[in-house]
Design an enzyme around this catalytic site. Structure first.
Site, PDB file in Angstrom:
ATOM      1  N   GLU A  47      33.155  35.957  47.911  1.00  0.00           N
ATOM      2  CA  GLU A  47      33.897  35.355  46.808  1.00  0.00           C
ATOM      3  C   GLU A  47      34.094  33.880  47.128  1.00  0.00           C
ATOM      4  O   GLU A  47      34.724  33.530  48.126  1.00  0.00           O
ATOM      5  CB  GLU A  47      35.256  36.034  46.610  1.00  0.00           C
ATOM      6  CG  GLU A  47      35.162  37.405  45.973  1.00  0.00           C
ATOM      7  CD  GLU A  47      36.533  38.017  45.709  1.00  0.00           C
ATOM      8  OE1 GLU A  47      37.559  37.353  45.981  1.00  0.00           O
ATOM      9  OE2 GLU A  47      36.576  39.163  45.241  1.00  0.00           O
ATOM     10  N   ASP A  63      47.889  32.090  42.998  1.00  0.00           N
ATOM     11  CA  ASP A  63      47.598  31.948  44.419  1.00  0.00           C
ATOM     12  C   ASP A  63      48.859  31.690  45.229  1.00  0.00           C
ATOM     13  O   ASP A  63      49.764  30.975  44.791  1.00  0.00           O
ATOM     14  CB  ASP A  63      46.612  30.796  44.648  1.00  0.00           C
ATOM     15  CG  ASP A  63      45.257  31.070  44.037  1.00  0.00           C
ATOM     16  OD1 ASP A  63      44.897  32.260  43.943  1.00  0.00           O
ATOM     17  OD2 ASP A  63      44.560  30.115  43.659  1.00  0.00           O
TER      18      ASP A  63
END
EC number: 4.2.1.20
Length: 279
Positions: A50, A61
Site C-alpha cells: 500500500e 490518519d
C-alpha cells in the site's frame, strides 16, 4: 478483469496462508529513500504494497502517518512523484500488487481521467480512497473499474447489515476491515471480535478480507492472521522509518533497514501462523 491483486490472493489461497499487506507513505522522508523502502518490501516478505499518497488534511490518519505525510510534502512529494515511484518499482517487480491509498482531493486536482490513465500506465493495481463513500461511486470507483484498477472499500465495526451491501457493491480486489473505530495506529484490536466480524462479512462477499488498524507487532499480526485473508500493517512501519530520522525529518540512521527488519519479522509470524493452523 484480473489484476495482480486477484492473482496474488489466488496464489496465497492455494498456499494456505494469509497475505501481509504493508503500508508506507510515499516520499517519506524523501523520494529516494522512500523508493528504496518500496523496492525492499517484497524481499522482506510483503505480499501487497500500500503506497500512501500524502495529503495536507488526512482526517483518518493518526499522528504517525500524519507526520509522515507532512515530511513527504515538505520534501516536495507530489501525486505525480508517487505515481513515478510505482513506475520505477515496476521496472524491477512486475508481480507484487501496488495499492495507492489516500484521499480524493489530490486525485481530483490531478484530474480523475488523467490520474487513472497514469496509474494504470505506472502499474498500479488498486485504490483505497478513504473519504469517498459508495454513494459517490461515479466519481472514481466506476471509472477505476473501467480502467482495470481495483477499488477497495473499508468496512468497520459500525458497518451494519443495511450498510454493508452498499459498501461491498462495486468493491473489488479485497475488502479492508478496519478492526476498530478511530484513527490509524490508535489501539489494539480484539482478535476474537475480529474473527467474528470477518466471518460475518464473508457471508456477503467472496472477496478476500484484510484486517488493519492497530496491528503493531509480529505477535498481533499472527493473531489477526488466524482470522483473515490478510493483515495490514502501516503505522508500525511508518514508525520504524521515523525512528531513523533526526528532528528535521532527515535520515540519520538507516530507514530502509529498519523497515525491512520489521516487515521480515511480521512476514515470518504471519506465514507461520497459518501453517501451524493447517497442521
Amino acid at each position: 478483469m484480473t489484476t495482480r491483486i486477484d492473482t496474488k490472493f489466488a496464489e496465497l489461497k492455494a498456499e494456505g496462508r494469509p497475505a501481509l499487506v504493508t503500508y508506507f507513505m510515499g516520499g517519506d522522508p524523501d523520494l529516494e529513500t522512500s523508493l528504496k523502502v518500496m523496492k525492499a518490501l517484497p524481499k522482506a516478505g510483503a505480499d501487497v504494497i500500500e503506497l500512501g499518497m500524502p495529503f495536507s488534511d488526512p482526517m483518518a490518519d493518526g499522528p504517525a502517518i500524519q507526520a509522515a505525510g507532512l515530511r513527504a510534502l515538505n520534501a516536495g512529494q507530489t501525486l505525480a512523484k508517487t505515481l513515478h515511484m510505482a513506475a520505477e518499482f515496476r521496472k524491477e517487480d512486475n508481480t507484487t500488487p501496488i495499492v495507492m491509498m489516500g484521499y480524493y482531493n489530490p486525485i481530483y486536482i490531478y484530474g480523475v481521467e488523467r490520474f487513472l490513465a497514469d496509474a494504470k500506465a505506472s502499474g498500479v493495481d488498486g485504490l483505497i480512497v478513504v473519504d469517498l463513500p459508495s454513494e459517490m461511486d461515479a466519481e472514481l470507483c466506476i471509472p477505476a473499474m473501467k480502467a482495470g484498477i481495483n477499488f477497495i472499500r473499508l468496512t468497520t465495526p459500525t458497518t451494519d447489515d443495511k450498510r454493508l451491501p452498499k459498501v461491498l457493491h462495486n468493491s473489488s480486489g479485497f475488502v479492508y476491515y478496519v478492526s476498530m473505530n478511530g484513527i490509524t495506529g490508535s489501539a489494539i484490536a480484539d482478535t476474537a471480535k475480529v474473527g467474528e466480524a470477518v466471518r460475518h462479512i464473508k457471508k456477503s462477499t467472496d472477496l478476500p478480507i484484510c484486517v488493519g488498524f492497530g496491528v503493531k507487532t509480529p505477535e498481533q499480526a499472527a493473531a489477526i492472521a488466524t482470522h483473515a485473508d490478510g493483515v495490514v500493517v502501516g503505522t508500525a512501519i511508518v514508525n520504524a522509518i521515523a525512528g531513523e530520522l533526526d528532528e528535521n525529518g532527515k535520515a540519520k540512521g538507516d530507514p530502509v533497514a529498519a523497515a525491512t527488519r520489521l516487515v521480515h519479522a511480521l512476514a515470518e509470524s504471519v506465514r507461520a501462523t497459518r501453517l501451524e493452523a493447517a497442521q
